[in-house]
Every structure is written in structure tokens, then in C-alpha cells.
Design a protein around this motif. Structure first.
Motif, mmCIF file in Angstrom:
data_model
loop_
_atom_site.group_PDB
_atom_site.id
_atom_site.type_symbol
_atom_site.label_atom_id
_atom_site.label_comp_id
_atom_site.label_asym_id
_atom_site.label_seq_id
_atom_site.Cartn_x
_atom_site.Cartn_y
_atom_site.Cartn_z
ATOM 1 N N ALA A 1 0.841 -1.202 0.000
ATOM 2 C CA ALA A 1 0.000 0.000 0.000
ATOM 3 C C ALA A 1 0.875 1.250 0.000
ATOM 4 N N PRO A 2 0.484 2.291 -0.744
ATOM 5 C CA PRO A 2 1.287 3.513 -0.774
ATOM 6 C C PRO A 2 1.246 4.221 0.573
ATOM 7 N N PRO A 3 2.342 4.834 0.985
ATOM 8 C CA PRO A 3 2.343 5.552 2.264
ATOM 9 C C PRO A 3 1.588 6.864 2.165
ATOM 10 N N VAL A 4 1.053 7.291 3.295
ATOM 11 C CA VAL A 4 0.432 8.609 3.384
ATOM 12 C C VAL A 4 1.318 9.469 4.284
ATOM 13 N N SER A 5 1.574 10.684 3.878
ATOM 14 C CA SER A 5 2.464 11.556 4.637
ATOM 15 C C SER A 5 1.744 12.184 5.816
ATOM 16 N N ARG A 6 2.523 12.631 6.796
ATOM 17 C CA ARG A 6 1.953 13.354 7.933
ATOM 18 C C ARG A 6 1.288 14.644 7.449
ATOM 19 N N ASP A 7 1.886 15.271 6.435
ATOM 20 C CA ASP A 7 1.297 16.510 5.906
ATOM 21 C C ASP A 7 -0.099 16.261 5.334
ATOM 22 N N THR A 8 -0.256 15.124 4.624
ATOM 23 C CA THR A 8 -1.571 14.802 4.065
ATOM 24 C C THR A 8 -2.577 14.531 5.171
ATOM 25 N N LEU A 9 -2.159 13.807 6.196
ATOM 26 C CA LEU A 9 -3.071 13.545 7.311
ATOM 27 C C LEU A 9 -3.477 14.844 8.006
ATOM 28 N N ALA A 10 -2.507 15.719 8.239
ATOM 29 C CA ALA A 10 -2.812 16.992 8.893
ATOM 30 C C ALA A 10 -3.760 17.830 8.028
ATOM 31 N N ALA A 11 -3.523 17.818 6.711
ATOM 32 C CA ALA A 11 -4.400 18.562 5.805
ATOM 33 C C ALA A 11 -5.812 17.991 5.838
ATOM 34 N N ALA A 12 -5.929 16.666 5.895
ATOM 35 C CA ALA A 12 -7.248 16.042 5.933
ATOM 36 C C ALA A 12 -7.998 16.414 7.212
ATOM 37 N N VAL A 13 -7.286 16.413 8.330
ATOM 38 C CA VAL A 13 -7.914 16.783 9.602
ATOM 39 C C VAL A 13 -8.479 18.203 9.524
ATOM 40 N N ALA A 14 -7.722 19.102 8.903
ATOM 41 C CA ALA A 14 -8.161 20.496 8.800
ATOM 42 C C ALA A 14 -9.262 20.701 7.758
ATOM 43 N N ARG A 15 -9.345 19.802 6.808
ATOM 44 C CA ARG A 15 -10.157 20.044 5.614
ATOM 45 C C ARG A 15 -11.571 19.497 5.681
ATOM 46 N N TYR A 16 -11.763 18.373 6.400
ATOM 47 C CA TYR A 16 -13.045 17.672 6.312
ATOM 48 C C TYR A 16 -13.815 17.730 7.622
ATOM 49 N N ARG A 17 -15.143 17.821 7.479
ATOM 50 C CA ARG A 17 -15.995 17.748 8.662
ATOM 51 C C ARG A 17 -16.163 16.299 9.114
ATOM 52 N N GLN A 18 -15.971 15.350 8.180
ATOM 53 C CA GLN A 18 -16.088 13.940 8.526
ATOM 54 C C GLN A 18 -14.886 13.502 9.377
ATOM 55 N N PRO A 19 -15.085 12.505 10.242
ATOM 56 C CA PRO A 19 -13.946 11.957 10.971
ATOM 57 C C PRO A 19 -12.876 11.432 10.019
ATOM 58 N N VAL A 20 -11.625 11.651 10.402
ATOM 59 C CA VAL A 20 -10.469 11.179 9.642
ATOM 60 C C VAL A 20 -9.817 10.045 10.429
ATOM 61 N N VAL A 21 -9.609 8.928 9.740
ATOM 62 C CA VAL A 21 -9.036 7.729 10.351
ATOM 63 C C VAL A 21 -7.686 7.448 9.702
ATOM 64 N N ALA A 22 -6.677 7.209 10.520
ATOM 65 C CA ALA A 22 -5.368 6.777 10.023
ATOM 66 C C ALA A 22 -5.272 5.257 10.157
ATOM 67 N N ILE A 23 -4.690 4.612 9.149
ATOM 68 C CA ILE A 23 -4.572 3.154 9.150
ATOM 69 C C ILE A 23 -3.236 2.748 8.560
ATOM 70 N N GLY A 24 -2.765 1.587 8.978
ATOM 71 C CA GLY A 24 -1.576 1.013 8.358
ATOM 72 C C GLY A 24 -0.388 0.952 9.293
ATOM 73 N N GLY A 25 -0.096 -0.242 9.812
ATOM 74 C CA GLY A 25 1.100 -0.441 10.616
ATOM 75 C C GLY A 25 1.085 0.226 11.974
ATOM 76 N N ILE A 26 -0.086 0.602 12.450
ATOM 77 C CA ILE A 26 -0.175 1.348 13.712
ATOM 78 C C ILE A 26 -0.145 0.377 14.890
ATOM 79 N N THR A 27 0.630 0.739 15.900
ATOM 80 C CA THR A 27 0.786 -0.070 17.109
ATOM 81 C C THR A 27 0.676 0.843 18.332
#
Length: 209
Positions: free
Chosen positions: A144-170
Motif C-alpha cells: 500500500a502507498p504511504p500517506v504523509s503526515r502533511d496529508t493527514l494533517a491537511a485532511a484533519v483540517a479540511r473535512y468535517r467527517q472523521p479522519v481515520v489513520a490506518i496502516g502499521g499502527i501499534t
């Protein structure tokens, strides 16, 4: 009727390869005891009778623990068991198509991978939450392609919907993602492959308390 606000905290996802079939409900209950707010049933097999039994059992557990139950990739299964939520990926039933067959009020989450453009389209089409990943190298989806921290931060600021991070999280690496403001962290191996799924879930859930 489910509320998208339920998508907050630990979002645990089952994986049939991580435990014997007869241990699924036991381990899922341990994760719920640990504090999972969302539990997704993910099983890519074609064993329809077993999948129906397991999904119904997990739904009952989620009701007992006040957690949101999500069916991955199978609108028909979600309909069969009466699941309050379904998650769709790129190759799953389309969002608009799913809306035509699912009961009113069913939550639909979508995989946005690392694409804000895809998220824009799906958010406008009525997705209830947006999942981005992979956040870290993932044993479940190593390509799976990686998602950057910048993209996650932008998504949090951009959408009213909940933003979920996934992939390799422990439990060890989730804090930086929580600090970005993601509404939930979706975890598979980090809880279900842990020596104690309940303790691993509790550590992750505590990041939101």
C-alpha cells in the motif's frame, strides 16, 4: 441510526489470519474490553455461512460494549446482519450504489489511501468518515502507498467527517498520529497479533482519553 461521531479512538479491525476461527469472538471481546470504540469485521473468504455467523456474533458483542460495528467490503453481509456501518475501498461497491440499498442512517466509511482528491470526491458524495493510509509499513498491506503526515494533517483540517489513520499502527507508534488530530487510529496486527489484545487495545484507547 449510527452517528459518525462514534468514529473516535481505537478502530480495531479483525483479520482471519491472526487467530483460529474459534478464537475470533473471544479475542474481539478482549479488544472491546480494552476500549475499542469501533470494530470492523474484515474477512475476504467466500465462506458465506461462517462469515454470517461471525458477523452476527461480533455485532452482538459491539452492542454489549457500546461500540460501532462495521462490515468491510460486503454490503450484502451488512444488510444480512443489520450492521450499522460498512467500509468501502476502491474495488468495493460504489458509495452511491451502497446508499441505494443500505437502510437510511447506515454509516459508510471509505478508503482514501493517500489521496486528498479522492477524499474530496467521496466526502462530497456523502461518505461518513475518511480513512487514510498506510501511516507506517503494514504487514497486512505491505504494498500500500504511504500517506504523509502533511496529508493527514491537511485532511484533519479540511473535512468535517472523521479522519481515520490506518496502516502499521501499534501502541508504540500511534501517538504522533493522534497528535496530528486524527479522529481514530485503525489497527489490525497491533491489537489482534498482540500477546494480550486487551492490554494493547487499552494502551491505544488511552491515547484518546
Amino acid at each position: 441510526m449510527a452517528d459518525a461521531g462514534a468514529v473516535r479512538g481505537l478502530y480495531a479491525i479483525t483479520d482471519a489470519t491472526l487467530q483460529p476461527a474459534d478464537a475470533l469472538l473471544e479475542r474481539a471481546e478482549a479488544v472491546l474490553r480494552g476500549g475499542a470504540a469501533v470494530l470492523q469485521y474484515r474477512d475476504k473468504s467466500q465462506d458465506t455461512p461462517r462469515r454470517r455467523r461471525e458477523a452476527a456474533g461480533l455485532l452482538a458483542l459491539c452492542r454489549d460494549y457500546g461500540a460501532l460495528f462495521v462490515v468491510n467490503d460486503d454490503v450484502d453481509l451488512a444488510l444480512y446482519v443489520g450492521a450499522p456501518a460498512v467500509h468501502l475501498g476502491r474495488d468495493d461497491a460504489g458509495l452511491r450504489q451502497a446508499r441505494t440499498v443500505l437502510p437510511s442512517g447506515t454509516l459508510i466509511g471509505v478508503s482514501c489511501y493517500n489521496s486528498l482528491a479522492r477524499a474530496d470526491t467521496l466526502a462530497a458524495a456523502g461518505a461518513d468518515y475518511l480513512a487514510f493510509g498506510r501511516a507506517y509499513p503494514s504487514p497486512t498491506k505491505p504494498d500500500a502507498p504511504p500517506v504523509s503526515r502533511d496529508t493527514l494533517a491537511a485532511a484533519v483540517a479540511r473535512y468535517r467527517q472523521p479522519v481515520v489513520a490506518i496502516g502499521g499502527i501499534t501502541p508504540e507508534n500511534a501517538q504522533p498520529l493522534v497528535s496530528l488530530g486524527v479522529d481514530a487510529v485503525a489497527v489490525i496486527s497491533g491489537v489482534f497479533a498482540a500477546a494480550s489484545p486487551e492490554r494493547a487495545a487499552a494502551r491505544l484507547a488511552a491515547l484518546y482519553h
